[in-house]
Each structure stands twice: as structure tokens, then as C-alpha cells.
Design an enzyme around this catalytic site. Structure first.
Site, PDB file in Angstrom:
ATOM      1  N   THR A   5       2.864 -11.254  10.746  1.00  0.00           N
ATOM      2  CA  THR A   5       3.045 -11.058  12.181  1.00  0.00           C
ATOM      3  C   THR A   5       2.123 -11.932  13.035  1.00  0.00           C
ATOM      4  OG1 THR A   5       1.554  -9.145  12.138  1.00  0.00           O
ATOM      5  CG2 THR A   5       3.926  -8.713  11.965  1.00  0.00           C
TER       6      THR A   5
ATOM      7  N   ASP B  79       1.808 -13.999  -7.683  1.00  0.00           N
ATOM      8  CA  ASP B  79       1.167 -14.597  -8.852  1.00  0.00           C
ATOM      9  C   ASP B  79       2.253 -14.851  -9.886  1.00  0.00           C
ATOM     10  OD1 ASP B  79      -0.827 -15.307 -10.861  1.00  0.00           O
ATOM     11  OD2 ASP B  79      -2.241 -14.132  -9.660  1.00  0.00           O
TER      12      ASP B  79
ATOM     13  N   ASP C 281      -1.446  -2.418   0.660  1.00  0.00           N
ATOM     14  CA  ASP C 281      -1.014  -3.699   1.231  1.00  0.00           C
ATOM     15  C   ASP C 281      -1.850  -4.840   0.647  1.00  0.00           C
ATOM     16  OD1 ASP C 281       0.230  -5.561   2.858  1.00  0.00           O
ATOM     17  OD2 ASP C 281      -1.060  -5.160   4.577  1.00  0.00           O
TER      18      ASP C 281
ATOM     19  N   LYS D 153      -0.158  -7.556  -0.963  1.00  0.00           N
ATOM     20  CA  LYS D 153       0.665  -8.773  -0.881  1.00  0.00           C
ATOM     21  C   LYS D 153       0.609  -9.592  -2.172  1.00  0.00           C
ATOM     22  CE  LYS D 153      -0.017  -9.109   4.145  1.00  0.00           C
ATOM     23  NZ  LYS D 153      -1.046  -8.033   4.301  1.00  0.00           N
TER      24      LYS D 153
ATOM     25  N   LYS E  51      -2.572   3.139   5.242  1.00  0.00           N
ATOM     26  CA  LYS E  51      -2.507   1.811   4.628  1.00  0.00           C
ATOM     27  C   LYS E  51      -3.895   1.404   4.167  1.00  0.00           C
ATOM     28  CE  LYS E  51      -2.663  -2.176   6.880  1.00  0.00           C
ATOM     29  NZ  LYS E  51      -3.551  -3.162   6.205  1.00  0.00           N
TER      30      LYS E  51
ATOM     31  N   ARG F 101      -6.101  -0.810  14.600  1.00  0.00           N
ATOM     32  CA  ARG F 101      -7.206  -0.940  15.546  1.00  0.00           C
ATOM     33  C   ARG F 101      -7.107  -0.045  16.777  1.00  0.00           C
ATOM     34  NH1 ARG F 101      -7.611  -7.464  14.874  1.00  0.00           N
ATOM     35  NH2 ARG F 101      -5.482  -7.091  14.112  1.00  0.00           N
TER      36      ARG F 101
END
Length: 238
Positions: A119, A69, A64, A66, A37, A210
Site C-alpha cells: 500500500t 523464497d 504478516d 510476506k 496482526k 497506528r
């Protein structure tokens, strides 16, 4: 037993601030991950060239960004993403933006994922935005919208796949971020789940960043996560 290969369903979130750091991590993980990603931080630092570098390694790309517009902007931007060989692209679950993205990816293999509810959001965050529905109800409604306009799937937490499946059936792709191995902190995710919980709930792809990026031994961490994922996929009814 599931025929799903867990290694292909782990998406490593390459959330680092530079191309050099991304390359160092990918060098260590080459042969152990197949899907990456690229989000706002790395894309802002390295741009489309980073996509080319990941694709050049034989890895798939989940971009990613998002998108949200006006329709013409989303349509044209989506077409550019499709031309770069990206596999997954995120669009906010707005009917006009989703429809424009579907038009923009025409003729390509790019899969479009609607972002349902981030999330790190909980019910209080929705109320602050003037939304009175529960998180689960809103996620399910947005998944149904995405399906109706021709998207391929959604991004949702590990708490929502069952509600999504009731609305859109088994073939709609569910990608889940905020996944944390047992014993690890949830960081800033309000609705985090473990790999086993997430897969048992019905998710198809898991996004983990992470816990791998910050591990002393990223390869060992990936191996452990993939092993847990494979057991969960094998235990899930086909």
C-alpha cells in the site's frame, strides 16, 4: 441489513518493538479486539512465543511475514505457521511461493493471503521495478493468480476491491491495510482509505495499527472505528 459483526473484522496491527509493550497494549484492549496482526518488527523481537501469548488470550492471529523464497523453504515454513494456530498468513504473489504455501498448509485451517501490491507503492514505484502495468491492473492479475493456485484471499488497498471482485468473485477474502479514520494522516501509505470507503469498496477485513496504537485512549478509538465499520457493513448490499 448485514449480519457481519464489525468487531470481528477489525485486525489490530500490533506493530511494537517488544513483547512487553505488546502485552501492555493487549491488556488495555482485551475484550475490545479479537484479531491481531503480528508483523516483522514484533515477530523479530518476540518470535513464535508472541503468537502463543496472543492465542492464549483467545484472540486470532494474522501473521504478516510476506513469505517469498524457494519452494521447499516456503512449504516447510508455512507448515510450521499452521501448527502454531495462526489464522491468516501472507505470501508474496509469486506463483511458485503461493503454490508451495498451499501445499504446506494442507490439513490445517490456515488461510493464505497473497500480497498484491504494497500500500505504500504507487505507479512510479512499479515503473522503478520495471513493471509497466497500472497498480490496479497488477493487483487484479495477482488476485486472479492467487485464486487459481488455491489461496483464500489477498491483501490489497481500499482502492482495488472492485477490480479484484471482477476477477475472483464475492467469496475471495480481501484484507485491507492502510486504513485511516477520516481526519487522520495517511502515514507512509500511498493508497490509504477510510473505513467507510474501504468497506463500501468491498473489503472484508480492515487492518488498522497506528491510529489505535498511538491514541491517547486506544479503547475509545477502537469503539469509534468499530461503530463506523458496522454502519458501513450494514449499508453494504448483501
Amino acid at each position: 441489513m448485514s449480519k457481519i459483526a464489525a468487531r470481528d473484522r477489525l485486525i489490530f496491527a500490533l506493530d511494537v518493538p517488544s513483547a512487553a509493550e505488546a502485552d501492555r497494549l493487549l491488556d488495555r484492549l482485551q475484550g475490545h479486539i479479537s484479531f491481531v496482526k503480528i508483523g516483522l518488527e514484533l515477530y523479530t523481537a518476540a518470535g513464535p512465543d508472541m503468537i502463543k501469548r496472543v492465542v492464549g488470550r483467545g484472540m486470532r492471529v494474522f501473521l504478516d511475514l510476506k513469505f517469498l523464497d524457494i519452494e521447499e523453504t516456503v512449504r516447510r515454513a508455512t507448515a510450521r505457521v499452521a501448527a502454531m494456530g495462526v489464522d491468516f498468513l501472507t505470501i508474496h504473489a509469486n506463483r511458485k511461493a503461493l503454490t508451495a504455501a498451499v501445499q504446506g498448509r494442507e490439513g490445517s485451517s490456515l488461510k493464505l493471503l497473497a500480497v498484491t501490491v504494497l500500500t505504500n507503492f504507487d505507479s512510479q514505484d512499479l515503473r522503478d521495478m520495471g513493471i509497466q502495468r497500472s497498480v490496479q491492473d497488477l493487483v487484479a492479475a495477482r488476485a486472479l493468480l492467487a485464486s487459481e493456485v488455491g489461496c483464500d484471499g489477498v491483501v490489497a488497498s481500499g482502492e482495488e476491491p472492485a477490480a479484484i471482485r471482477q476477477k475472483v468473485g464475492p467469496r475471495f477474502v480481501i484484507v485491507t491495510p492502510g486504513v485511516r479514520p477520516a481526519g487522520k494522516g495517511v502515514d507512509d501509505h500511498a493508497r490509504a482509505t477510510t473505513p467507510t470507503q474501504t468497506i463500501a469498496a468491498g473489503a472484508d477485513y480492515l487492518v488498522i495499527g497506528r491510529p489505535i496504537r498511538d491514541a491517547a485512549d486506544p479503547v475509545a478509538t477502537v469503539t469509534t472505528i468499530v461503530s463506523e465499520m458496522q454502519a458501513a457493513f450494514d449499508a453494504r448490499p448483501i
